[in-house]
Design a protein around this motif. Structure first.
Motif, PDB file in Angstrom:
ATOM      1  N   PRO A 200       0.823  -1.216   0.000  1.00  0.00           N
ATOM      2  CA  PRO A 200       0.000   0.000   0.000  1.00  0.00           C
ATOM      3  C   PRO A 200       0.855   1.263   0.000  1.00  0.00           C
ATOM      4  N   ASN A 201       0.251   2.373  -0.415  1.00  0.00           N
ATOM      5  CA  ASN A 201       0.929   3.661  -0.459  1.00  0.00           C
ATOM      6  C   ASN A 201       0.387   4.589   0.628  1.00  0.00           C
ATOM      7  N   TYR A 202       1.283   5.377   1.208  1.00  0.00           N
ATOM      8  CA  TYR A 202       0.934   6.222   2.360  1.00  0.00           C
ATOM      9  C   TYR A 202       1.497   7.631   2.225  1.00  0.00           C
ATOM     10  N   ILE A 203       0.864   8.552   2.957  1.00  0.00           N
ATOM     11  CA  ILE A 203       1.525   9.773   3.397  1.00  0.00           C
ATOM     12  C   ILE A 203       1.694   9.603   4.904  1.00  0.00           C
ATOM     13  N   SER A 204       2.567  10.400   5.519  1.00  0.00           N
ATOM     14  CA  SER A 204       2.728  10.222   6.962  1.00  0.00           C
ATOM     15  C   SER A 204       3.241  11.494   7.625  1.00  0.00           C
TER      16      SER A 204
END
Length: 267
Positions: A200-204
């Motif tokens: 999965p792809n995220y911002i954080s």
């Protein structure tokens, strides 16, 4: 009375920068079009557009800096950056990053050989015996990150790997769509070994960011965008495939050998 009003106005003017900084994130950007493009001091593309719209709804702003991923990781651990975008999560990163998922995805690792290196690579058992080139600080896969490689050569940028592979200073490069695979496909022979896994792809927001107080609101609004399908419009704008979205906990996965392909089977 006039003096008191004057002093209040001066105090308000002096406090304005503090109010602004309380709502302005320092965000790191890099080039990975069409998802990320740093140009003329601005971060553009699918993910920055999405982030800026969500932040705007919450009265938040982002000041972008172009920073290589390896330094972003270091700055996040020190609390010197407030926002990272388009990245994977790993057990190590969970200690200092608070992730917000925006898309489900899979990643396939591929391996390209130097013209001076003739043998094929069909398994990780064979890979660990050769000199492998990779980008510093990058997460490639759960299996690759646990390998005990005889020789691992890490550099800061893809162009360095290209030159080293061409000159035979390394035997094999690990790469994927997320790591400029197209730069290798037309120039080098591809090894048989591949690995596919859930990614999965995220911002954080880093733990030590002074703006962590906004995390819950950003995560809530991102989830609204995902569930409503609104997030798809950002990918469609750039003629990019719309991502899958699932809303259960991330599936548990195990590696399964399928011939020369290692797949992460999730259940």
């Amino acid at each position: 009375m006039k003096k008191e009003i004057y002093l209040l106005l001066i105090s308000f003017i002096l406090l304005l920068p503090m109010f602004a900084s309380a709502n302005t994130f320092i965000g790191h950007c890099r080039n990975y079009p069409p998802e990320l493009i740093f140009e003329d001091g601005k971060c553009k593309g699918i993910i920055p557009d999405l982030v800026l719209d969500i932040f705007s709804e919450l009265g938040l702003k982002v000041k972008w800096q172009k920073v290589p991923w390896g330094r972003s990781v270091i700055d996040a651990q020190k609390g010197d950056v407030d926002l990272l975008i388009r990245h994977s999560m790993t057990p190590a990163r969970e200690y200092y990053l608070n992730p917000i998922k925006y898309a489900d995805a899979t990643r396939t690792l591929s391996f390209f050989k130097s013209p001076n290196f003739k043998p094929d690579i069909k398994s990780y058992d064979e890979l660990v015996k050769v000199n492998v080139g990779a980008i510093r600080g990058v997460f490639y896969s759960p299996i690759f990150s646990q390998l005990e490689l005889t020789q691992l050569t890490v550099v800061g940028e893809t162009r360095q790997l290209l030159g080293m592979l061409e000159r035979g200073r390394i035997d094999v490069v690990v790469t994927s769509k997320s790591h400029d695979i197209h730069l290798f496909e037309d120039k080098f022979d591809k090894a048989t070994l591949t690995e596919t896994f859930y990614n999965p792809n995220y911002i954080s927001i880093p733990n030590d960011s002074k703006l962590m107080a906004h995390y819950d609101d950003i995560a809530r609004l991102m989830l609204d965008y995902r569930k409503s399908g609104k997030i798809d419009s950002y990918f469609e704008k750039y003629d990019a495939p719309t991502p899958e979205q699932t809303f259960d906990d991330a599936p548990a996965c195990e590696a399964v050998n399928k011939g020369n392909n290692i797949s992460a089977v999730c259940y």
